[in-house]
Every structure is written in structure tokens, then in C-alpha cells.
Design an enzyme around this catalytic site. Structure first.
Site, PDB file in Angstrom:
ATOM      1  N   HIS A   1       3.831  -2.383   3.094  1.00  9.99           N
ATOM      2  CA  HIS A   1       3.464  -0.876   2.517  1.00  9.99           C
ATOM      3  C   HIS A   1       4.878  -0.615   1.852  1.00  9.99           C
ATOM      4  CE1 HIS A   1       0.561  -0.636   5.913  1.00  9.99           C
ATOM      5  NE2 HIS A   1      -0.008   0.387   5.161  1.00  9.99           N
TER       6      HIS A   1
ATOM      7  N   ASP B   1       0.738  -1.277   0.031  1.00 11.91           N
ATOM      8  CA  ASP B   1       0.194  -0.183  -0.036  1.00 11.91           C
ATOM      9  C   ASP B   1       0.782   1.236   0.145  1.00 11.91           C
ATOM     10  OD1 ASP B   1      -2.068  -1.695   0.320  1.00 11.91           O
ATOM     11  OD2 ASP B   1      -3.139  -0.784   1.984  1.00 11.91           O
TER      12      ASP B   1
END
Length: 256
Positions: A226, A81
Site C-alpha cells: 500500500h 493500493d
């Protein structure tokens, strides 16, 4: 008669001795206009295990078993992400290439605007491209419907234009879901994706804790990490340790 012919011929010559042919001005050719290369129409990218469009048996989706057609046994999905990030995304892409793993990237529209070439690199490397809103607002589930729609639509269009991939999946910032978010996700023909394993790597809890959480991943689970949003050195190191071990357990990484 011959002399008159010769005199006439001499009289037709320019007085400076140059030839008439040399003074002929060539006709200008019209400029050649190159044929423009047609811009390909953005299209959805199918999941790794099927060309069919996926549907959700439950929403939001937290495991691959909640998708149809079902993923093969021993499948696991790595999602990333908040990118693309100019420092960490290329390094994570290099790691994934080395391990021959393809992941699912939930990217932020404003980051796409800042780093279009890097965004295209993600897509060109065969990873799945997904929508993670335009500006990544926190408390997304508390925003007015008009604002939620704009965040989803702006990112959707920007991602499709930059990569040629129409996002089929959406992840809400912070895993915040509401009836409005789910309805608008469906309205724009996307599936809402959550996660089963969250090592909270965004908080930088240490490589050991991130790796330990990832290694708890099991068959059919969706892992969250992430590649953007800050320093991702711990994430990079943890993934470098965890991916080979998960593969040794017989798990195959798949893209949504």
C-alpha cells in the site's frame, strides 16, 4: 498658379501644426485566438510483456500464470493500493525509480480528485494505472448492485480523465469479491486482480514482518503493498530492503 497650389496645400494642413498622418487612428486588429490544444483520448496501457489485451484464465487473478498471453519466466508483479498519498506515494515513486522498477497502482477515485498532479506523476513514470473504487468502501461485496456500479464507474472515469489511461484492471477493497462485482468488472472491460502475497502492511506489523512476507514472493506471483491509507513508512523501508534481494534472485518486476 504656383502660389495657388502652395496656398491650397497650406490650407489642407491642421491649424495646430500637426500632420494629418499623426492624427490617423489605426484600425484595430481582431484579437488572435490561440488554437486550443486537443485533449488526447484516454487509452488503455498495455502490460509490460505484450501489446495484446490480456485475458483471464481464472478470476479473480492471483498469479501472472492466470493471464494470457503469459508473462515471461521469472516475472513478478508489485501492486500498490489506496493512493495516491501526498507523503508516501512520492517517496515510493522515488524508490521505484532508483531501483528501475515499474509497479501497478490501484488508485482510489477520491484520492485522484484530491491529488491530480500526483496521479499524473504515477502515470507519467510508466506505472500501470488501475481502478480501486471511488471511495474504498469496506464490505464492498455486500453493497447493492447500484452502489457497486457507481463506485466502479465513477473511479473509472475520474482516473481516465486525470491520467489519460483507461483502467484495464480492478481490485476490490479488502479483496472482497462477489458475483455482482465480477460481473460489473467484466461489463466495464476490466480484469479482477487479487494477490498471491499479502504482507498486511496496512496494519503496520513491523518492517521485518513485511519484508519477510515479500521475500517469500516467487516467480509469477502478484505482491500486494500500500502507498496510501495512512502511515506507510514501514512499507517504504521493507520495499527498499526486499526489491534488491528479489532482483538478485533473478526476478524481473513487470506491470500488468
Amino acid at each position: 498658379m504656383t502660389g495657388l497650389t502652395a496656398l491650397g496645400a497650406d490650407g489642407a494642413r491642421p491649424q495646430d501644426g500637426s500632420s494629418a498622418a499623426a492624427q490617423t487612428v489605426p484600425r484595430a486588429r481582431p484579437p488572435i485566438k490561440p488554437t486550443p490544444t486537443p485533449t488526447p483520448t484516454p487509452t488503455p496501457r498495455p502490460a509490460a510483456w505484450t501489446p495484446a489485451k490480456l485475458t483471464a484464465l481464472e478470476t479473480p487473478v492471483r498469479e501472472l500464470s492466470q493471464l494470457s498471453p503469459a508473462a515471461p519466466p521469472k516475472s513478478i508483479a508489485l501492486t500498490l493500493d489506496d493512493g495516491p498519498h501526498p507523503e508516501w506515494t512520492p517517496r515510493i515513486l522515488d524508490l521505484l525509480a532508483e531501483e528501475e522498477v515499474r509497479a501497478t497502482f490501484f488508485i482510489v477515485g477520491e484520492q485522484v480528485k484530491e491529488h491530480p498532479k500526483l496521479t499524473r506523476r504515477i502515470a507519467d513514470s510508466g506505472h500501470q494505472i488501475c481502478n480501486h473504487t471511488e471511495t474504498h468502501p469496506m464490505s464492498f461485496d455486500g453493497l447493492p448492485k447500484k452502489k457497486v456500479r457507481k463506485e466502479i464507474v465513477d473511479a473509472h472515469d475520474r482516473i481516465a480523465d486525470a491520467t489519460g489511461v483507461v483502467p484495464q484492471f480492478f481490485r476490490s477493497p479488502g479483496g472482497a469479491w462477489s458475483k455482482t462485482i465480477l460481473e460489473l468488472t467484466a461489463e466495464h472491460d476490466m480484469l479482477p486482480i487479487d494477490r498471491a502475497v499479502d504482507p498486511r502492511d496496512w496494519a503496520r506489523p513491523g518492517v521485518r514482518r513485511i519484508r519477510k512476507a515479500l521475500l517469500k514472493g516467487k516467480d509469477g506471483e502478484i505482491l500486494l503493498c500500500h502507498d496510501g491509507g495512512g502511515d506507510r513508512s514501514q512499507t517504504l523501508k521493507a520495499l527498499g530492503d526486499a526489491i534488491p534481494k528479489l532482483k538478485k534472485r533473478g526476478l524481473t518486476f513487470v506491470t500488468l
